[in-house]
Scaffold this motif. Sequence first.
Motif, mmCIF file in Angstrom:
data_model
loop_
_atom_site.group_PDB
_atom_site.id
_atom_site.type_symbol
_atom_site.label_atom_id
_atom_site.label_comp_id
_atom_site.label_asym_id
_atom_site.label_seq_id
_atom_site.Cartn_x
_atom_site.Cartn_y
_atom_site.Cartn_z
ATOM 1 N N UNK A 1 6.190 -12.234 18.220
ATOM 2 C CA UNK A 1 6.978 -11.101 17.782
ATOM 3 C C UNK A 1 6.535 -9.855 18.547
ATOM 4 N N UNK A 2 7.456 -9.105 19.104
ATOM 5 C CA UNK A 2 7.071 -7.911 19.872
ATOM 6 C C UNK A 2 6.546 -6.767 18.998
ATOM 7 N N UNK A 3 7.052 -6.642 17.760
ATOM 8 C CA UNK A 3 6.593 -5.604 16.838
ATOM 9 C C UNK A 3 6.047 -6.289 15.583
ATOM 10 N N UNK A 4 4.835 -5.908 15.209
ATOM 11 C CA UNK A 4 4.180 -6.490 14.038
ATOM 12 C C UNK A 4 4.196 -5.462 12.918
ATOM 13 N N UNK A 5 4.755 -5.868 11.762
ATOM 14 C CA UNK A 5 4.826 -4.975 10.608
ATOM 15 C C UNK A 5 3.764 -5.339 9.588
ATOM 16 N N UNK A 6 3.222 -4.325 8.935
ATOM 17 C CA UNK A 6 2.327 -4.490 7.794
ATOM 18 C C UNK A 6 2.972 -3.722 6.654
ATOM 19 N N UNK A 7 3.244 -4.406 5.539
ATOM 20 C CA UNK A 7 3.842 -3.725 4.390
ATOM 21 C C UNK A 7 3.078 -4.066 3.123
ATOM 22 N N UNK A 8 3.156 -3.160 2.155
ATOM 23 C CA UNK A 8 2.601 -3.391 0.828
ATOM 24 C C UNK A 8 3.622 -2.876 -0.179
ATOM 25 N N UNK A 9 4.140 -3.767 -0.995
ATOM 26 C CA UNK A 9 5.118 -3.383 -1.999
ATOM 27 C C UNK A 9 4.462 -2.680 -3.179
ATOM 28 N N UNK A 10 3.145 -2.852 -3.350
ATOM 29 C CA UNK A 10 2.422 -2.229 -4.452
ATOM 30 C C UNK A 10 2.269 -0.727 -4.225
ATOM 31 N N UNK A 11 1.822 -0.330 -3.025
ATOM 32 C CA UNK A 11 1.572 1.094 -2.758
ATOM 33 C C UNK A 11 2.582 1.707 -1.784
ATOM 34 N N UNK A 12 3.588 0.940 -1.403
ATOM 35 C CA UNK A 12 4.654 1.420 -0.518
ATOM 36 C C UNK A 12 4.159 1.731 0.894
ATOM 37 N N UNK A 16 4.370 -0.287 11.524
ATOM 38 C CA UNK A 16 4.957 -1.166 12.530
ATOM 39 C C UNK A 16 4.371 -0.777 13.882
ATOM 40 N N UNK A 17 3.706 -1.736 14.507
ATOM 41 C CA UNK A 17 3.082 -1.481 15.803
ATOM 42 C C UNK A 17 3.479 -2.558 16.800
ATOM 43 N N UNK A 18 3.581 -2.154 18.057
ATOM 44 C CA UNK A 18 3.859 -3.136 19.096
ATOM 45 C C UNK A 18 2.669 -4.072 19.236
ATOM 46 N N UNK A 19 2.956 -5.325 19.474
ATOM 47 C CA UNK A 19 1.904 -6.332 19.635
ATOM 48 C C UNK A 19 0.922 -5.928 20.735
ATOM 49 N N UNK A 20 1.443 -5.395 21.833
ATOM 50 C CA UNK A 20 0.585 -4.966 22.950
ATOM 51 C C UNK A 20 -0.395 -3.882 22.505
#
Length: 69
Positions: A1-12, A16-20
């Motif tokens: 995946x070219x862009x890696x997302x980190x999300x948390x539904x608990x704290x909102x 999103x960062x580029x893999x590179x």
Amino acid sequence: VPVVELICLVCDRHSALERKTLVKAFGASVTFAEIRRRMAMGCERMQATKGDKCGAHFPCLSDGLADGS
């Protein structure tokens, strides 16, 4: 995946960062578990007395991809 997302539904939390960029910042051999800990730094649930209760995760890994940890 070219862009890696980190999300948390608990704290909102949402990042999103580029893999590179992640490879440059953390190195090619770092695990997603370590990246998660670093990106969620400051989350009180990460260091809870009963263990890691932080809800931060990588949606791209829920598609059956291994997280490498």
